[in-house]
Design an enzyme around this catalytic site. Sequence first.
Site, PDB file in Angstrom:
ATOM      1  N   ILE A 339      12.610  70.755  53.299  1.00 30.27           N
ATOM      2  CA  ILE A 339      12.056  71.582  51.921  1.00 30.27           C
ATOM      3  C   ILE A 339      10.393  71.677  52.028  1.00 30.27           C
ATOM      4  CG2 ILE A 339      11.625  71.367  49.455  1.00 30.27           C
ATOM      5  CD1 ILE A 339      14.373  70.194  49.156  1.00 30.27           C
ATOM      6  N   ASP A 343       9.488  77.558  53.527  1.00 28.97           N
ATOM      7  CA  ASP A 343       8.897  78.470  52.570  1.00 28.97           C
ATOM      8  C   ASP A 343       9.669  78.660  51.129  1.00 28.97           C
ATOM      9  OD1 ASP A 343       6.835  79.198  54.323  1.00 28.97           O
ATOM     10  OD2 ASP A 343       8.233  80.560  55.515  1.00 28.97           O
ATOM     11  N   SER A 368      11.715  80.884  46.194  1.00 32.77           N
ATOM     12  CA  SER A 368      11.350  81.703  47.473  1.00 32.77           C
ATOM     13  C   SER A 368       9.738  81.612  47.460  1.00 32.77           C
ATOM     14  CB  SER A 368      11.997  82.978  47.438  1.00 32.77           C
ATOM     15  OG  SER A 368      11.443  83.680  48.401  1.00 32.77           O
ATOM     16  N   ARG A 369       9.007  80.935  48.170  1.00 30.54           N
ATOM     17  CA  ARG A 369       7.619  81.077  47.861  1.00 30.54           C
ATOM     18  C   ARG A 369       6.863  82.389  48.552  1.00 30.54           C
ATOM     19  NH1 ARG A 369       8.309  75.235  47.660  1.00 30.54           N
ATOM     20  NH2 ARG A 369       8.744  75.026  49.800  1.00 30.54           N
ATOM     21  N   VAL A 370       7.214  82.806  49.451  1.00 34.07           N
ATOM     22  CA  VAL A 370       6.501  84.238  49.950  1.00 34.07           C
ATOM     23  C   VAL A 370       7.170  85.495  49.832  1.00 34.07           C
ATOM     24  CG1 VAL A 370       5.267  82.803  51.582  1.00 34.07           C
ATOM     25  CG2 VAL A 370       7.424  83.888  52.238  1.00 34.07           C
TER      26      VAL A 370
END
Length: 512
Positions: A339, A343, A368-370
Amino acid sequence: MTSGFDARAGEWLARARESLDKAKLGPRADEIGRVERIGDGVARISGLPSLQLDEIMQFDKGALGFAHSLDENGVNCVLVDPAENIEAGDSVRGSGDVLRAPVGRGLLGRVVDPFGRPLDGGAPIEPERYDPIDRPAPPIIDRDFVTQPVQTGVLIVDALFALGRGQRELIIGDRAIGKTTLAIDAIISQKNSDMICVYVAIGQKSSGVRRAIDAIFARGAPERCIVVVAGSASPPGLQWIAPFAAFTMAEYFCDRSQHALVVIDDLTKHAACHREIALLTRQPPGREAYPGDIFYVHARLLERSAKLSQAKGGGSITALPIAETDAGNLSAYIPTNLISITDGQIVLDARLFHEGQKPAVDVGVSVSRVGGKTQARALREAAASLRLDYAQFLELEMFTRFGGMPDSRVRAQLARGARIRATFSQTRHEPLRLAEEVGMIAALQSGLLDALPLDKLPAFRASLRDALDRDAAKAVAQLESAGALDRPLAEEFKAALAHHAQVVAAKTKGTP
Ligand SMILES: Nc1ncnc2c1ncn2[C@@H]1O[C@H](COP(=O)(O)OP(=O)(O)OP(=O)(O)O)[C@@H](O)[C@H]1O
Ligand SMILES: [Mg+2]
């Protein structure tokens, strides 16, 4: 005649003399090692003092292995071939070369092992060349921002946790709750894109791998896919190198300005394999008996997924590693490692799966970080308030379970939430196109689906593609190319949706 022959013979003699003069004659020393002991896919070798780390070694009976760790007394060699006939006392040689995997277009459409040996019964692969399986990740300066979307065709993922090219998104959940299915759907969805897909199965049962391959070949674009398999019966060494080899195969395309998607199924088994090798080679065990370098191994692997800068051709590798949890425990060692390396994560929940909600994505802990920035505008606008609405619904539902008569506003919220949930459930291996996804969510948000009984939503979805192609072909084309609709086409799109909802509702009334 004779003089011509003489001239040629003279020429040949002169050349032979020249090469003899150049040849260095004299004694040549070859290092030959000796197997001290062997078992469980790891051999202890003595007598190869100039061997380098990761160098390929060949046993005199043909099997291959690689130098896993070196110390002053010998070498730990991890075998990548079955070791049945190797015994203590056998001789071993170093090859002077590190592990390499074949790369090139010849691999497309094939099922191979990590060394490119065919497993599909086809002809041997014709690779362009062999590249080292371990390659440093592209430096920051060669990278670019993630700007292009990856369409997975799974509505809940594309709407709420959109992915971008070059992103690493973990798929994580308990056993047998649809992790592989979600990743395979993302591969099948690439039928409508230009992405090259590499699916690597590590330590999986043959039956499961077979199912995945069949789904890709029957529904996806196999001519743009490579399947790398190191099954549960393969030596641990072969399983260990599989994801590295898969990245090397994908990098070939990324270096040529193409886009690749790598699915690693799964890194929990890879970690177990790493632990097995580490324990056999007597590395000190750390947390959960994994050796201390497991984080480094996975981070080094996943860092190879990248979006390259324009100067480097602009190619990308998107990675979808899969990890298994035990009873939903995300805070175990390997899940927390992964984790923190990736990303974002799509978390699957066993309770949802067994209640029949498939794909069983837990929206509360998935992220979803990007990729959100890359989401098609039409989808982003349609799905704007969806996540909050859905999260509120899940909480309300839990409260109202304990009894009490909800008021009409809450009842309306519950009814809408149930429709969101039904919209998000999707049968496997039927990824949606962007236009269908925008259509489903727009219909949901504008209340068009409220008139339909819940169990008719699948019918609405199943016939939506044809309806849109028929009534709003221009809008569909614009959505696929630009990701957004201008005003007249948006109206046409809405009208087509309303018409389709009416048609499905009318059919529903006709059937009891
Ligand atoms: N969206 C879906 N619709 C219908 N069936 C599904 C769906 N997703 C998964 N399944 C079914 O659930 C079962 C388990 O799925 P899958 O093999 O993908 O799970 P997994 O988490 O990868 O399992 P494992 O832990 O064994 O690798 C399969 O029989 C699959 O067909
Ligand atoms: Mg699986």
